[in-house]
Write a protein that holds these residues in place. Structure first.
Motif, PDB file in Angstrom:
ATOM      1  N   PHE A 225     -48.979  25.354-123.376  1.00  0.00           N
ATOM      2  CA  PHE A 225     -50.118  24.520-123.783  1.00  0.00           C
ATOM      3  C   PHE A 225     -49.727  23.048-123.802  1.00  0.00           C
ATOM      4  N   TRP A 226     -48.602  22.739-124.444  1.00  0.00           N
ATOM      5  CA  TRP A 226     -48.233  21.337-124.605  1.00  0.00           C
ATOM      6  C   TRP A 226     -47.771  20.685-123.300  1.00  0.00           C
ATOM      7  N   VAL A 227     -47.163  21.450-122.402  1.00  0.00           N
ATOM      8  CA  VAL A 227     -46.788  20.849-121.118  1.00  0.00           C
ATOM      9  C   VAL A 227     -47.995  20.742-120.189  1.00  0.00           C
ATOM     10  N   SER A 228     -49.117  21.420-120.544  1.00  0.00           N
ATOM     11  CA  SER A 228     -50.348  21.303-119.756  1.00  0.00           C
ATOM     12  C   SER A 228     -51.195  20.109-120.179  1.00  0.00           C
ATOM     13  N   VAL A 229     -51.036  19.665-121.408  1.00  0.00           N
ATOM     14  CA  VAL A 229     -51.859  18.568-121.932  1.00  0.00           C
ATOM     15  C   VAL A 229     -51.767  17.291-121.086  1.00  0.00           C
ATOM     16  N   PRO A 230     -50.570  16.878-120.621  1.00  0.00           N
ATOM     17  CA  PRO A 230     -50.484  15.612-119.875  1.00  0.00           C
ATOM     18  C   PRO A 230     -50.574  15.761-118.353  1.00  0.00           C
ATOM     19  N   ILE A 231     -51.212  16.818-117.851  1.00  0.00           N
ATOM     20  CA  ILE A 231     -51.225  17.045-116.399  1.00  0.00           C
ATOM     21  C   ILE A 231     -51.899  15.901-115.642  1.00  0.00           C
ATOM     22  N   VAL A 232     -52.929  15.289-116.211  1.00  0.00           N
ATOM     23  CA  VAL A 232     -53.569  14.145-115.544  1.00  0.00           C
ATOM     24  C   VAL A 232     -52.541  13.044-115.298  1.00  0.00           C
ATOM     25  N   PHE A 233     -51.700  12.765-116.283  1.00  0.00           N
ATOM     26  CA  PHE A 233     -50.687  11.718-116.147  1.00  0.00           C
ATOM     27  C   PHE A 233     -49.597  12.128-115.156  1.00  0.00           C
ATOM     28  N   LYS A 234     -49.264  13.417-115.125  1.00  0.00           N
ATOM     29  CA  LYS A 234     -48.293  13.898-114.136  1.00  0.00           C
ATOM     30  C   LYS A 234     -48.849  13.743-112.722  1.00  0.00           C
ATOM     31  N   SER A 235     -50.136  14.057-112.551  1.00  0.00           N
ATOM     32  CA  SER A 235     -50.776  13.917-111.243  1.00  0.00           C
ATOM     33  C   SER A 235     -50.768  12.467-110.780  1.00  0.00           C
ATOM     34  N   ILE A 236     -51.091  11.561-111.695  1.00  0.00           N
ATOM     35  CA  ILE A 236     -51.060  10.126-111.380  1.00  0.00           C
ATOM     36  C   ILE A 236     -49.656   9.709-110.964  1.00  0.00           C
ATOM     37  N   ASN A 237     -48.672  10.159-111.707  1.00  0.00           N
ATOM     38  CA  ASN A 237     -47.281   9.802-111.414  1.00  0.00           C
ATOM     39  C   ASN A 237     -46.858  10.310-110.034  1.00  0.00           C
ATOM     40  N   ILE A 238     -47.147  11.574-109.734  1.00  0.00           N
ATOM     41  CA  ILE A 238     -46.704  12.188-108.480  1.00  0.00           C
ATOM     42  C   ILE A 238     -47.362  11.546-107.267  1.00  0.00           C
ATOM     43  N   ILE A 239     -48.677  11.402-107.283  1.00  0.00           N
ATOM     44  CA  ILE A 239     -49.397  10.903-106.111  1.00  0.00           C
ATOM     45  C   ILE A 239     -49.159   9.416-105.891  1.00  0.00           C
ATOM     46  N   LEU A 240     -49.196   8.637-106.961  1.00  0.00           N
ATOM     47  CA  LEU A 240     -48.990   7.194-106.798  1.00  0.00           C
ATOM     48  C   LEU A 240     -47.539   6.871-106.454  1.00  0.00           C
ATOM     49  N   ALA A 241     -46.600   7.647-106.961  1.00  0.00           N
ATOM     50  CA  ALA A 241     -45.192   7.437-106.586  1.00  0.00           C
ATOM     51  C   ALA A 241     -44.998   7.675-105.092  1.00  0.00           C
ATOM     52  N   ALA A 242     -45.676   8.695-104.551  1.00  0.00           N
ATOM     53  CA  ALA A 242     -45.595   8.964-103.113  1.00  0.00           C
ATOM     54  C   ALA A 242     -46.175   7.801-102.311  1.00  0.00           C
ATOM     55  N   ALA A 243     -47.292   7.237-102.794  1.00  0.00           N
ATOM     56  CA  ALA A 243     -47.902   6.098-102.111  1.00  0.00           C
ATOM     57  C   ALA A 243     -46.958   4.897-102.099  1.00  0.00           C
ATOM     58  N   VAL A 244     -46.297   4.657-103.216  1.00  0.00           N
ATOM     59  CA  VAL A 244     -45.345   3.539-103.305  1.00  0.00           C
ATOM     60  C   VAL A 244     -44.141   3.782-102.386  1.00  0.00           C
ATOM     61  N   ARG A 245     -43.626   5.014-102.352  1.00  0.00           N
ATOM     62  CA  ARG A 245     -42.470   5.320-101.490  1.00  0.00           C
ATOM     63  C   ARG A 245     -42.791   5.119-100.016  1.00  0.00           C
ATOM     64  N   ALA A 246     -44.067   5.289 -99.635  1.00  0.00           N
ATOM     65  CA  ALA A 246     -44.461   5.111 -98.237  1.00  0.00           C
ATOM     66  C   ALA A 246     -44.232   3.686 -97.763  1.00  0.00           C
ATOM     67  N   THR A 247     -44.169   2.733 -98.676  1.00  0.00           N
ATOM     68  CA  THR A 247     -43.907   1.340 -98.319  1.00  0.00           C
ATOM     69  C   THR A 247     -42.406   1.050 -98.242  1.00  0.00           C
TER      70      THR A 247
ATOM     71  N   ILE B 148     -49.690  21.049-106.637  1.00  0.00           N
ATOM     72  CA  ILE B 148     -51.042  20.680-106.208  1.00  0.00           C
ATOM     73  C   ILE B 148     -51.154  19.174-105.978  1.00  0.00           C
ATOM     74  N   PRO B 149     -50.809  18.315-106.945  1.00  0.00           N
ATOM     75  CA  PRO B 149     -50.836  16.880-106.646  1.00  0.00           C
ATOM     76  C   PRO B 149     -49.808  16.464-105.595  1.00  0.00           C
ATOM     77  N   VAL B 150     -48.698  17.197-105.472  1.00  0.00           N
ATOM     78  CA  VAL B 150     -47.699  16.866-104.455  1.00  0.00           C
ATOM     79  C   VAL B 150     -48.320  16.886-103.063  1.00  0.00           C
ATOM     80  N   ALA B 151     -49.210  17.841-102.808  1.00  0.00           N
ATOM     81  CA  ALA B 151     -49.852  17.941-101.498  1.00  0.00           C
ATOM     82  C   ALA B 151     -50.615  16.666-101.164  1.00  0.00           C
ATOM     83  N   PHE B 152     -51.359  16.139-102.129  1.00  0.00           N
ATOM     84  CA  PHE B 152     -52.121  14.914-101.894  1.00  0.00           C
ATOM     85  C   PHE B 152     -51.197  13.696-101.851  1.00  0.00           C
ATOM     86  N   GLY B 153     -50.081  13.773-102.582  1.00  0.00           N
ATOM     87  CA  GLY B 153     -49.094  12.703-102.528  1.00  0.00           C
ATOM     88  C   GLY B 153     -48.471  12.586-101.151  1.00  0.00           C
TER      89      GLY B 153
END
Length: 440
Positions: free
Chosen positions: A134-156, A62-67
């Protein structure tokens, strides 16, 4: 002069792809260690972790799509030298990263008690599988940040920063795995804690890198972004989201069908799928590079450069995936042996890995052409191909074969290979005409 220019384009494509490839190779190697640590706890532990693997793929898609949407828009803005637009898309990327992460995490925590049952886990496996999810779902916000922002950085064309962060997070995961699983004797729960902590660390580091990146200059109200840029992001991201949902939900159903074939078959399937990951990383590295380089060429409206990027990316990807296929065939049995000591699981898993080795060049062609489509901002046709391939070529024949004809894992993997080959063909044929269509 033409030959020299072609060489420069080829080297640029490779230079952008290599850090992403290295990051993913090291990431998968760390996952190998992670899976092997759990695998040596026994087949039940492997099944507990594997039960939610395809669900976590769906979540991550899901975050990959926006990334990818952010990567395409930033790359095109860089090519067109629109600095204001770069900053606008960067701000929007962070807003989407947090918003998507919050929504997806809430959904995952709500459905957590039901996932093991949906995936057909046995009563012996279900409790551990539920806690792990449950425990791998807890940090999904941080995973989303990592995936989308990493894609933005790679675009440069900065692929090194995400590589350093990704490698660091994966090393942390393996170290914590060892401590929690073996030193503290926490078993499957320990693996979940390690994944949770390392995901949080990766998200925080990527956020810091994003704010300090020289291409992203933020001015004015951070929540104020142009309507046209928002519209463009949604226009790109929705088909990509549908592609990923169609694909990963298909993987979930596919794995669910296999899980009902028995613990040994499901363990062989899950481990083989994980073992294969290392061998298609080259293709994904070049896919990311093609997305960036095609986007920049499109922003510049430079057709000769676009054509050279496409040719270079396709040749490099097919070549590296052919080599990967040969290595996968040779190393099939030893790879399975890394993750499990069960002779029956090793024998069955190595058979399907040797089969899929012949599919690797086609799989590479499929994913690199997707990257070309994405770089041009054309995402609707790949969705149609992905949906038809996954559900009509892979899932439907698998269901019929298992439930009506009692077919085994070999047949199931034949359906998977047919899906990849047909998608490669139908995505590659129109590539020659994409530039004209994208400029209409």
């Amino acid at each position: 002069m033409k030959k020299r220019t072609d060489e420069n384009i080829f080297l640029a494509v490779v230079a952008v792809a290599l850090p992403t490839m290295l990051e993913q190779i090291l990431s998968v190697l760390m996952q190998y260690v992670d899976t092997a640590m759990v695998g040596h706890l026994g087949a039940k532990a492997t099944a507990a972790v594997s039960t939610s693997t395809t669900i976590t793929w769906l979540i991550g898609s899901i975050p990959v799509a926006f990334g990818v949407g952010a990567m395409t828009m930033i790359a095109q803005a860089i090519g067109a030298e629109e600095k204001h637009k770069i900053a606008q898309v960067a701000k929007l990327s962070l807003l989407f990263a947090v918003g998507v992460g919050v929504v997806v995490e809430a959904i995952c925590l709500a459905v957590c008690p039901f996932v093991a049952g949906w995936m057909g886990a046995t009563s012996e496996v279900a409790p551990a599988a539920t806690r792990y999810f449950f425990w791998v779902s807890v940090p999904i916000v941080f995973k989303s940040i990592n995936i989308i922002l990493a894609a933005a950085v790679r675009a440069t064309k900065d692929t090194k920063t995400p590589m350093y962060i990704g490698v660091g997070a994966n090393i942390m995961n393996v170290v914590l795995d060892y401590i929690f699983i073996y030193v503290l004797n926490l078993g499957v729960d320990g693996a979940a804690y390690a994944t949770c902590i390392s995901a949080v660390a990766g998200g925080v580091l990527m956020l810091l890198a994003f704010f300090h990146h020289p291409e992203f200059r933020f001015e004015g109200n951070f929540f104020d972004t142009e309507k046209e840029i928002q519209r463009r992001m949604w226009k790109l991201a929705i088909p990509l989201l549908l592609i990923n949902v169609a694909s990963t939900s298909g993987y979930v159903v596919f794995a669910g069908l296999v899980s009902h074939m028995g613990t040994i078959i499901f363990a062989a399937h899950s481990i083989a799928v994980g073992a294969e990951e290392l061998f298609y990383i080259g293709g994904y590295g070049f896919k990311s590079s093609a997305n960036t380089m095609v986007g920049i060429a499109y922003g510049e409206q430079n057709y000769p450069k676009y054509r050279k990027v496409c040719v270079s990316s396709i040749i490099a990807t097919v070549a590296i995936m052919t080599i990967s296929g040969v290595l996968l065939y040779i190393l099939a049995a030893p790879l399975m042996g890394i993750f499990t000591e069960d002779a029956e699981v090793i024998a069955l898993g190595s058979r399907v890995l040797k089969m899929v080795a012949f599919n690797e060049p086609f799989f590479g062609l499929y994913i690199i052409t997707e990257g070309i489509y994405y770089g041009l901002g054309r995402t609707k046709y790949p969705f149609v191909i992905e949906f038809c391939g996954m559900w009509l070529v892979r899932i439907l024949p698998t269901y019929i074969g298992i439930h009506f004809f009692g077919m085994g894992l070999i047949y199931v993997w034949c359906c998977m290979i047919a899906d990849n080959v047909l998608k490669a063909v139908f995505l590659t044929v129109p590539v020659k005409y994409l530039w004209k269509k994208a400029n209409k």
